[in-house]
Design an enzyme around this catalytic site. Structure first.
Site, mmCIF file in Angstrom:
data_model
loop_
_atom_site.group_PDB
_atom_site.id
_atom_site.type_symbol
_atom_site.label_atom_id
_atom_site.label_comp_id
_atom_site.label_asym_id
_atom_site.label_seq_id
_atom_site.Cartn_x
_atom_site.Cartn_y
_atom_site.Cartn_z
ATOM 1 N N GLU A 280 0.854 -1.195 0.000
ATOM 2 C CA GLU A 280 0.000 0.000 0.000
ATOM 3 C C GLU A 280 0.885 1.239 0.000
ATOM 4 O OE1 GLU A 280 -3.274 1.066 -0.138
ATOM 5 O OE2 GLU A 280 -2.399 3.048 0.210
ATOM 6 N N ARG B 215 -15.890 4.793 6.505
ATOM 7 C CA ARG B 215 -14.868 4.023 5.792
ATOM 8 C C ARG B 215 -13.675 3.696 6.698
ATOM 9 N NH1 ARG B 215 -14.039 3.856 -0.274
ATOM 10 N NH2 ARG B 215 -16.001 4.976 -0.194
ATOM 11 N N TYR C 139 -27.368 8.572 3.804
ATOM 12 C CA TYR C 139 -27.719 7.406 4.619
ATOM 13 C C TYR C 139 -27.108 7.563 5.999
ATOM 14 C CZ TYR C 139 -23.177 5.952 2.666
ATOM 15 O OH TYR C 139 -21.866 5.920 2.246
ATOM 16 N N ASP D 28 -12.231 -1.205 -8.540
ATOM 17 C CA ASP D 28 -12.259 -0.005 -9.381
ATOM 18 C C ASP D 28 -11.219 -0.052 -10.490
ATOM 19 O OD1 ASP D 28 -14.320 1.159 -8.023
ATOM 20 O OD2 ASP D 28 -13.176 2.857 -7.233
HETATM 21 C C1 LIG Z 1 -17.647 10.122 -2.920
HETATM 22 C C2 LIG Z 1 -17.681 8.626 -3.084
HETATM 23 C C3 LIG Z 1 -18.687 7.895 -2.450
HETATM 24 C C4 LIG Z 1 -18.758 6.500 -2.616
HETATM 25 N N1 LIG Z 1 -19.753 5.798 -1.998
HETATM 26 C C5 LIG Z 1 -19.838 4.454 -2.163
HETATM 27 C C6 LIG Z 1 -20.864 3.674 -1.513
HETATM 28 O O1 LIG Z 1 -21.706 4.186 -0.781
HETATM 29 N N2 LIG Z 1 -20.895 2.316 -1.748
HETATM 30 C C7 LIG Z 1 -19.965 1.717 -2.542
HETATM 31 O O2 LIG Z 1 -20.051 0.482 -2.735
HETATM 32 N N3 LIG Z 1 -18.984 2.409 -3.154
HETATM 33 C C8 LIG Z 1 -18.891 3.759 -2.974
HETATM 34 N N4 LIG Z 1 -17.895 4.456 -3.585
HETATM 35 C C9 LIG Z 1 -16.949 3.753 -4.435
HETATM 36 C C10 LIG Z 1 -15.909 3.032 -3.625
HETATM 37 O O3 LIG Z 1 -15.217 3.954 -2.804
HETATM 38 C C11 LIG Z 1 -14.906 2.339 -4.532
HETATM 39 O O4 LIG Z 1 -15.583 1.686 -5.576
HETATM 40 C C12 LIG Z 1 -14.099 1.318 -3.748
HETATM 41 O O5 LIG Z 1 -13.327 1.974 -2.748
HETATM 42 C C13 LIG Z 1 -13.205 0.521 -4.683
HETATM 43 O O6 LIG Z 1 -12.357 -0.329 -3.962
HETATM 44 P P1 LIG Z 1 -10.915 -0.651 -4.515
HETATM 45 O O7 LIG Z 1 -10.309 -1.573 -3.528
HETATM 46 O O8 LIG Z 1 -11.004 -1.047 -5.939
HETATM 47 O O9 LIG Z 1 -10.140 0.748 -4.503
HETATM 48 P P2 LIG Z 1 -9.807 1.688 -3.268
HETATM 49 O O10 LIG Z 1 -10.676 1.393 -2.107
HETATM 50 O O11 LIG Z 1 -9.794 3.078 -3.834
HETATM 51 O O12 LIG Z 1 -8.326 1.272 -2.857
HETATM 52 C C14 LIG Z 1 -7.208 1.457 -3.686
HETATM 53 C C15 LIG Z 1 -5.965 1.414 -2.800
HETATM 54 O O13 LIG Z 1 -4.808 1.294 -3.625
HETATM 55 C C16 LIG Z 1 -3.794 2.148 -3.130
HETATM 56 N N5 LIG Z 1 -2.892 2.431 -4.256
HETATM 57 C C17 LIG Z 1 -3.191 3.123 -5.383
HETATM 58 N N6 LIG Z 1 -2.129 3.166 -6.208
HETATM 59 C C18 LIG Z 1 -1.137 2.475 -5.593
HETATM 60 C C19 LIG Z 1 0.205 2.180 -5.955
HETATM 61 N N7 LIG Z 1 0.735 2.600 -7.107
HETATM 62 N N8 LIG Z 1 0.982 1.463 -5.093
HETATM 63 C C20 LIG Z 1 0.447 1.016 -3.908
HETATM 64 N N9 LIG Z 1 -0.826 1.287 -3.508
HETATM 65 C C21 LIG Z 1 -1.604 1.996 -4.349
HETATM 66 C C22 LIG Z 1 -4.570 3.360 -2.633
HETATM 67 O O14 LIG Z 1 -3.812 4.154 -1.733
HETATM 68 C C23 LIG Z 1 -5.773 2.691 -1.970
HETATM 69 O O15 LIG Z 1 -5.530 2.351 -0.630
HETATM 70 C C24 LIG Z 1 -17.800 5.845 -3.430
HETATM 71 C C25 LIG Z 1 -16.784 6.581 -4.037
HETATM 72 C C26 LIG Z 1 -16.717 7.954 -3.867
HETATM 73 C C27 LIG Z 1 -15.597 8.731 -4.530
#
Ligand SMILES: Cc1cc2nc3c(=O)[nH]c(=O)nc-3n(C[C@H](O)[C@H](O)[C@H](O)COP(=O)(O)OP(=O)(O)OC[C@H]3O[C@@H](n4cnc5c(N)ncnc54)[C@H](O)[C@@H]3O)c2cc1C
Length: 407
Positions: free
Chosen positions: A37, A111, A217, A297
């Protein structure tokens, strides 16, 4: 196949919601992954999250349900309201009836609490903070990972759970497409007791109108806080460099001028100094390359109108862990293909529905808006439009509801 993946040869990039949950899903399959991370501490992205039964059922399976239950609020109802008059357009109870129907709760959670519970379950020894991936190369049967501090790690399999602006996505597909959705957002968190004009403060509610909508919510163990996302149809084009730009309080209020006091009180209760561009990402041509596969994502970012980004990332973890458990360590491609095959249509349907729902919520006054309101008033509205998302069970892989892509 004789050989199994060595139990610690999987490296996950990103300790976000997808990365942490994947570590738990893999552990259930006997694979002890490491997470790299980039941040020095686990940072909140988006401040709060609503988790629906398609994800909370899996979190129970991964052993974190009881701990999350203590810090989460189960929504009482899902309510659609006219943003200007406040009249109820549609209401579905999502408390005990939801739990009975889908087998788990529909939670609002900070979160920071979610990440703490997940990271405690994964264990600090499996998470390497301040490990920022800046480049990678494939060499024979290994992936070499270059970190920002000049050091290098290697792995047999790399999972890109590095979020919406993923480095690994660029490595896998060779480009980075993000298209402004024509909507931007403001968000905030307010103690529930301050929202004296808000009816049903412990429900998840959409206040809708032609210029935007407000989604909020309740969250926290006692439902003591309300998280909101106000979505505006302005600006029409996004010309700023970043995805988050400074915003004034005035900009926040303009789309909601003359709306119900519950809306204006909520928007005024907290200083909001940032506007978020809500970006769409076209589906990727592939989710994997060589020994690298994308999840969450990084593979299929969504606009947040169905609140499904984190939920879809959690769903992914089950399918990927299931496929990696049987993968050939010399050639994981088949496992990656099977994972993508299990998840592509489902995530695309949710992606499409999330984008489309904003169009529906923002219809101009007139016959189409009247028809939408009549739909929302039907008692089976939730069953017809949302149950296919919430009722999906990644373990039995029930697939998407037929016709979901056409709605
Ligand atoms: C305003 C907002 C509200 C939201 N509300 C909701 C909701 O109510 N319900 C819902 O289901 N979703 C919601 N989402 C979407 C949700 O936040 C994301 O879809 C979710 O966090 C995706 O999970 P992830 O693990 O793919 O990415 P993330 O949770 O974004 O995690 C990515 C991680 O990778 C790390 N990282 C990135 N690049 C590197 C690198 N090069 N080297 C090492 N580490 C790295 C980052 O620091 C981070 O910790 C919301 C998003 C936003 C912006």
């Amino acid at each position: 196949m004789d050989e199994q993946i060595p139990h610690d040869d999987v490296v996950i990039i990103g300790a976000g919601i997808g990365g942490l949950t994947l570590a738990l899903a893999l552990r259930e399959r006997g694979i002890d992954a490491r997470i790299l991370e980039r941040t020095a501490e686990l940072r909140e992205v988006g401040a709060a999250v609503a988790l629906s039964a398609n994800a909370t059922n899996l979190l129970r399976r991964f052993g974190v349900y009881a701990d999350l239950d203590e810090v989460s609020w189960p929504q009482t109802d899902l309510i659609f309201r006219d943003g200007r008059t406040g009249s109820t357009l549609g209401r579905t109870p999502v408390g005990s009836t939801y739990r009975e129907r889908f087998g788990a709760d529909y939670w609002g959670v900070h979160r920071a609490d979610l990440q703490r519970v997940l990271s405690d379950a994964v264990g600090a020894d499996r998470i390497r903070l301040s490990h920022h991936l800046v480049d990678l190369h494939e060499e024979d049967d290994r992936v070499l990972l270059d970190l920002a501090d000049g050091s290098q790690r290697s792995a047999g399999i790399v999972v890109g759970a590095d979020g919406v602006r993923s480095l690994l996505r660029r490595w896998v597909v060779g480009h980075d497409d993000a298209i402004y959705s024509g909507r931007s957002g403001f968000r905030g968190i307010i103690p529930t007791e301050q929202l004296t004009a808000l009816p049903d403060p412990r429900a998840i509610q959409f206040w809708i109108g032609p210029t935007g909508h407000l989604l909020h919510y309740a969250m926290g163990g006692q439902g003591q806080d309300v998280n909101f996302l106000a979505v505006s149809r302005t600006p029409h084009e996004w010309t700023a460099d970043g995805w988050v730009v400074p915003a004034t309080d005035e900009e926040k209020f303009v789309p909601f001028t003359g709306w119900h006091p519950a809306v204006t009180q909520m928007l005024g209760a907290v200083e909001v100094d940032q506007r978020w561009a809500l970006m769409r990402r076209p589906p990727l041509p592939t989710w994997h390359r060589g020994r690298v596969v994308l999840l969450g994502d990084a593979a299929h970012a969504l606009v947040p109108h169905h609140g499904q980004g984190a939920n879809q990332a959690i769903e992914d973890t089950w399918a990927l862990a299931d496929e990696l458990a049987g993968a050939d360590p010399d050639d994981p491609t088949r496992a990656f293909e099977a994972f993508e095959g299990r998840r592509r249509l489902r995530t695309r349907a949710v992606q499409y529905a999330s984008w489309q729902v904003a169009e529906v919520l923002h219809l101009p006054d007139g016959p189409l808006a009247d028809a939408r309101n009549a739909e929302m008033a039907r008692t089976d509205y939730f069953e017809d439009t949302l149950a296919w998302i919430h009722g999906y069970d990644p373990v039995v892989d029930s697939g998407i509801r037929p016709g979901a892509l056409n709605r």
